[in-house]
Design a protein around this motif. Structure first.
Motif, PDB file in Angstrom:
ATOM      1  N   GLU A 180       0.816  -1.210   0.000  1.00  0.00           N
ATOM      2  CA  GLU A 180       0.000   0.000   0.000  1.00  0.00           C
ATOM      3  C   GLU A 180       0.855   1.268   0.000  1.00  0.00           C
ATOM      4  O   GLU A 180       0.476   2.277  -0.584  1.00  0.00           O
TER       5      GLU A 180
ATOM      6  N   PRO B 239      -1.184   2.587  -3.502  1.00  0.00           N
ATOM      7  CA  PRO B 239      -2.474   2.190  -2.910  1.00  0.00           C
ATOM      8  C   PRO B 239      -3.546   2.108  -3.985  1.00  0.00           C
ATOM      9  O   PRO B 239      -3.477   2.829  -4.969  1.00  0.00           O
TER      10      PRO B 239
ATOM     11  N   LYS C  54      -8.741   2.904  -1.568  1.00  0.00           N
ATOM     12  CA  LYS C  54      -8.046   3.220  -0.309  1.00  0.00           C
ATOM     13  C   LYS C  54      -7.746   4.718  -0.244  1.00  0.00           C
ATOM     14  O   LYS C  54      -7.881   5.346   0.802  1.00  0.00           O
TER      15      LYS C  54
ATOM     16  N   THR D   4     -11.011   6.375   0.835  1.00  0.00           N
ATOM     17  CA  THR D   4     -11.411   6.191   2.232  1.00  0.00           C
ATOM     18  C   THR D   4     -10.483   6.963   3.172  1.00  0.00           C
ATOM     19  O   THR D   4     -10.942   7.586   4.129  1.00  0.00           O
ATOM     20  N   GLU D   5      -9.203   6.939   2.864  1.00  0.00           N
ATOM     21  CA  GLU D   5      -8.251   7.683   3.701  1.00  0.00           C
ATOM     22  C   GLU D   5      -8.531   9.181   3.637  1.00  0.00           C
ATOM     23  O   GLU D   5      -8.506   9.888   4.638  1.00  0.00           O
TER      24      GLU D   5
ATOM     25  N   PRO E 131      -1.508   6.794   0.445  1.00  0.00           N
ATOM     26  CA  PRO E 131      -2.875   7.128  -0.002  1.00  0.00           C
ATOM     27  C   PRO E 131      -3.173   8.622   0.132  1.00  0.00           C
ATOM     28  O   PRO E 131      -3.791   9.222  -0.752  1.00  0.00           O
TER      29      PRO E 131
END
Ligand SMILES: Nc1ncnc2c1ncn2[C@@H]1O[C@H](COP(=O)(O)OP(=O)(O)OP(=O)(O)O)[C@@H](O)[C@H]1O
Ligand SMILES: [Mg+2]
Lengths: 293, 269
Positions: free
Chosen positions: B42, B46, B50, B53-54, B226
C-alpha cells in the motif's frame, strides 16, 4: 445586381467600336489623382529594392483605371503610395491637387485579402468604416444593409467572417469600401483569391456598382481579361522596377456585362497586352498564340 | 421546466466526452484490480478505493489546506493578470519600453523562476507573501509575453485599412487593437493559469506550515501514500478549476474566436 441585369443586351452595340481615347462616357476629364515622377525604393537592412521606377500618370475623375503587370512590378506599392500609406522616395502624388504626405482618408480601399475583423459580423464589418471615422453607425445601418444586399449578401449580414466563403468576405470588404461614399476607390487585386466563376460574378457586380456611382477607381489586377473588361484605360507595367509600358484605352461600350468577352475590341486589347508581356519575357509562349489565361 | 432540453444536453455531453470518461474509468479500474491482484504494498501504490477512504477520514484537514493553497493561487494569479496586461500594452505602444524593458523581460523569462523560491523565503519569511509572489512570477511571464505579441502583432493590412479612416488613439485601440489582441492574451492567461497551481505547491514545499504542498510533504515523510495521492488529485482539481474558469471567461469575451476554432476543428473531423 444580377447577371441578367447586365448581360446580353448590348452585345452588338459594342462590337463596332474601335479603340479610341477615353471611354466616351466621361464627359469632363478633370484629374483626380496625379503621379508626377513618382518612384519608390524600399530600404531594408541596407538592401535597396527599387520597387517602382519614375512614373507619371494621371487618373481622371470618374475614370475606371486598371493596372496590370507581372508580380513584383510595384502595383501594390503604387496603390499604397496613392493612399499615403507609403511615401514616395521621389516625385509627388497629388489627389485633387493636394500633395499626399500622410494616409489619405477620402477614399475606400480593398486589399487582395478581405482584411475583415474576425470579431464583427458582416454588417458590423461594413460599419467599422464609419465607426473608425467617429461617425454614428446607427445612421449608416440602412445604407450598410443596402450595400450588403447589392453585393448579394442580404441574408448574411449577421454572419461572422469565418462563416462566409472567400468570395463573400471579399464582397463585405467591397461594401465596407463603399459605405462612406468616398470619391476614390483603390482596389488591389480584390478578386485575386477567388475562383473563376465567383470572379466573373464579382466583376459584373463591380461594373454595375461603378456605373451607378461613377467613382474614380484605381484597380490593380494580374488578370489581363479582368483589366480589359472593367477599365476605361489599362496601364501595362514592365517587370520590376515597374515602369509604364503602355496605356491602352478600352472603348467597349457599357454596361459590358458578359457580352464584352465576345467583343472584337476585347480580343484586340488582350492580344496587345499579351504581346507586350511576351516581348518582355514576362510570358514565355513560344509557339502558342492567343489570349493569356 | 426544461428537463428534456437539459437531459439532451447531458446526453450530448456524454456522447462527446463519453469515450474519454470511459478510458478514465477503465484506468482507475485496472489500477484498483491490478494493485489487489498483484499484491502491491500500500505504501508503494495504494488502490484508488483506499485513497478515497483515507481522504474521507481526514477530509476536513485536507480541505482546509486546499483552501489555503487556493487563496495563494487566486491572489498570485490575479496580481499577475492585473500587472502583466497593462504592462504588455505599455511595452507594445512605447518604443522606449520596447527597447529598454522588453529584452529584460525576455531574459528574465529564461531564469528558472522556481529556483528563486528559496530567496523569497529569506526576503519574506514563511507566510502568505512568498507563495503569492511565486505564483505571480510564474503566471506573469506567459501572460505578458503572449499579450505583447498580441498587442504588437496587429495585421498590417488591417492597420493600413484603419489608417485610411483617420482613426487614432483610443478609438483605434478599442475597436481594433484590443479585440485583435484578445485571443493571444487568453492563450497567455491559460498558460499562466496552468502554472499557478505548480507555483503555489513549490512555494509551500520550500517553506510553510500549511497548504496542500505542506501536507503533501508531511504525508510523504510518513509514507502515508494514499494521502499523498489524495493531495495530488485535489491539487489537480484546483488547477483544473482555475483553468476552466479562464476558459469560461474566454468564451464570454471572444465567442467569435472560440467558435472559429470549433468550426476549424469540425472541418478536420
Ligand atoms: N515593405 C516593403 N519592404 C521592402 N520591400 C518591399 C516592401 N513592399 C514591397 N517590396 C518590394 O517591392 C517590389 C514590388 O512590390 P509590390 O508589392 O508593389 O509588387 P506587386 O506588383 O504588387 O506584386 P504582386 O502582383 O505579386 O502583388 C517587390 O520586389 C517587393 O519585394
Ligand atoms: Mg501586390
Amino acid at each position: 445586381m444580377n447577371l441578367h441585369d447586365l448581360g446580353g443586351a448590348d452585345g452588338d452595340a459594342a462590337g463596332g467600336r474601335a479603340v479610341e481615347p477615353g471611354s466616351g462616357s466621361v464627359p469632363v476629364a478633370r484629374t483626380a489623382v496625379e503621379l508626377a515622377g513618382v518612384a519608390k525604393t524600399y530600404r531594408r537592412r541596407g538592401v535597396e529594392t527599387h520597387a517602382l521606377a519614375s512614373v507619371d500618370l494621371a487618373i481622371r475623375e470618374g475614370e475606371f483605371l486598371a493596372i496590370v503587370g507581372p508580380s513584383g512590378c510595384g502595383k501594390s506599392t503604387r496603390l499604397r503610395l496613392v493612399a499615403g500609406l507609403h511615401l514616395a522616395s521621389a516625385g509627388e502624388v497629388r489627389i485633387g491637387g493636394r500633395v499626399v504626405d500622410r494616409p489619405q482618408t477620402a477614399l475606400g480601399i480593398v486589399f487582395q485579402s478581405p482584411v475583415l475583423l474576425d470579431w464583427r459580423d458582416a454588417l458590423d464589418n461594413v460599419l467599422v468604416q464609419v465607426e473608425l471615422r467617429g461617425l454614428d453607425p446607427s445612421a449608416y445601418r440602412e445604407r450598410a444593409l443596402e450595400l450588403l444586399d447589392q453585393v448579394g449578401l442580404r441574408d448574411f449580414a449577421d454572419r461572422y467572417p469565418h462563416e462566409l466563403s472567400g468570395g463573400m468576405r471579399q464582397r463585405v470588404a467591397i461594401a465596407r469600401a463603399l459605405i462612406h461614399d468616398a470619391p476614390l476607390l483603390l482596389m488591389d487585386e480584390p478578386f485575386g483569391a477567388l475562383d473563376a466563376l465567383t470572379r466573373e460574378q464579382m466583376r459584373l457586380d463591380l461594373e454595375a456598382l461603378w456605373l451607378a456611382t461613377r467613382k474614380t477607381v484605381l484597380f490593380i489586377t494580374h488578370s489581363v481579361d479582368e483589366a480589359v473588361l472593367l477599365a476605361d484605360r489599362v496601364v501595362v507595367m514592365t517587370p520590376r522596377p515597374g515602369r509604364i509600358e503602355r496605356v491602352l484605352d478600352i472603348g467597349i461600350a457599357r454596361p459590358r456585362g458578359l457580352a464584352a468577352r465576345r467583343d472584337a475590341a476585347f480580343a484586340e486589347a488582350t492580344q496587345q497586352i499579351t504581346d507586350l508581356f511576351l516581348a518582355r519575357g514576362v510570358l514565355h509562349g513560344a509557339g502558342r498564340t492567343g489570349v493569356s489565361r | 421546466m426544461n428537463t428534456p432540453a437539459r437531459s439532451t444536453a447531458i446526453v450530448e455531453w456524454l456522447r462527446r466526452r463519453g469515450s474519454a470518461i470511459a478510458v478514465f474509468a477503465l484506468l482507475i479500474l485496472v489500477w484498483e484490480v491490478g494493485v489487489r491482484v498483484a499484491g502491491v504494498k500500500e505504501y508503494l501504490l495504494p488502490p484508488p478505493s483506499k485513497v478515497w477512504t483515507e481522504f474521507w477520514k481526514r477530509h476536513e484537514l485536507v480541505m482546509a489546506g486546499a483552501w489555503v493553497t487556493t487563496q495563494e493561487i487566486l491572489a498570485g494569479y490575479a496580481l499577475a493578470v492585473v500587472v502583466s496586461i497593462p504592462l504588455a500594452m505599455w511595452i507594445a505602444w512605447s518604443r522606449f519600453m520596447e527597447q529598454a524593458v522588453y529584452p529584460v523581460i525576455v531574459f528574465l523569462q529564461i531564469v528558472p523562476k522556481i529556483a528563486i523560491a528559496p530567496l523569497f523565503i529569506i526576503w519574506f519569511g514563511f507566510g502568505f507573501t512568498p507563495k503569492l509572489l511565486l505564483v505571480f512570477l510564474l503566471s506573469f511571464f506567459p501572460i505578458v509575453v503572449a499579450s505583447i505579441a498580441g498587442f504588437k502583432g496587429a495585421d498590417r493590412d488591417i492597420m493600413d485599412f484603419a489608417r485610411t479612416t483617420g482613426a487614432g488613439g483610443l478609438r483605434l485601440f478599442v475597436k481594433i487593437r484590443l479585440p485583435q489582441a484578445l485571443p493571444q492574451v487568453f492563450t497567455g492567461l491559460k498558460v499562466g493559469a496552468a502554472l499557478a497551481a505548480t507555483a503555489a505547491v513549490v512555494a509551500e514545499f520550500v517553506a510553510s506550515d500549511r497548504g496542500l504542498g505542506y501536507l503533501l510533504l508531511q504525508y510523504n515523510g510518513q509514507l502515508e501514500t494514499p494521502m499523498v495521492f489524495a493531495t495530488i488529485v485535489l491539487l489537480s482539481l484546483i488547477g483544473l478549476a482555475v483553468y476552466y474558469a479562464v476558459e469560461v471567461v474566454e468564451r464570454l469575451a471572444i465567442p467569435w474566436h472560440v467558435s472559429q476554432q470549433h468550426t476549424a476543428h469540425d472541418a478536420t473531423m
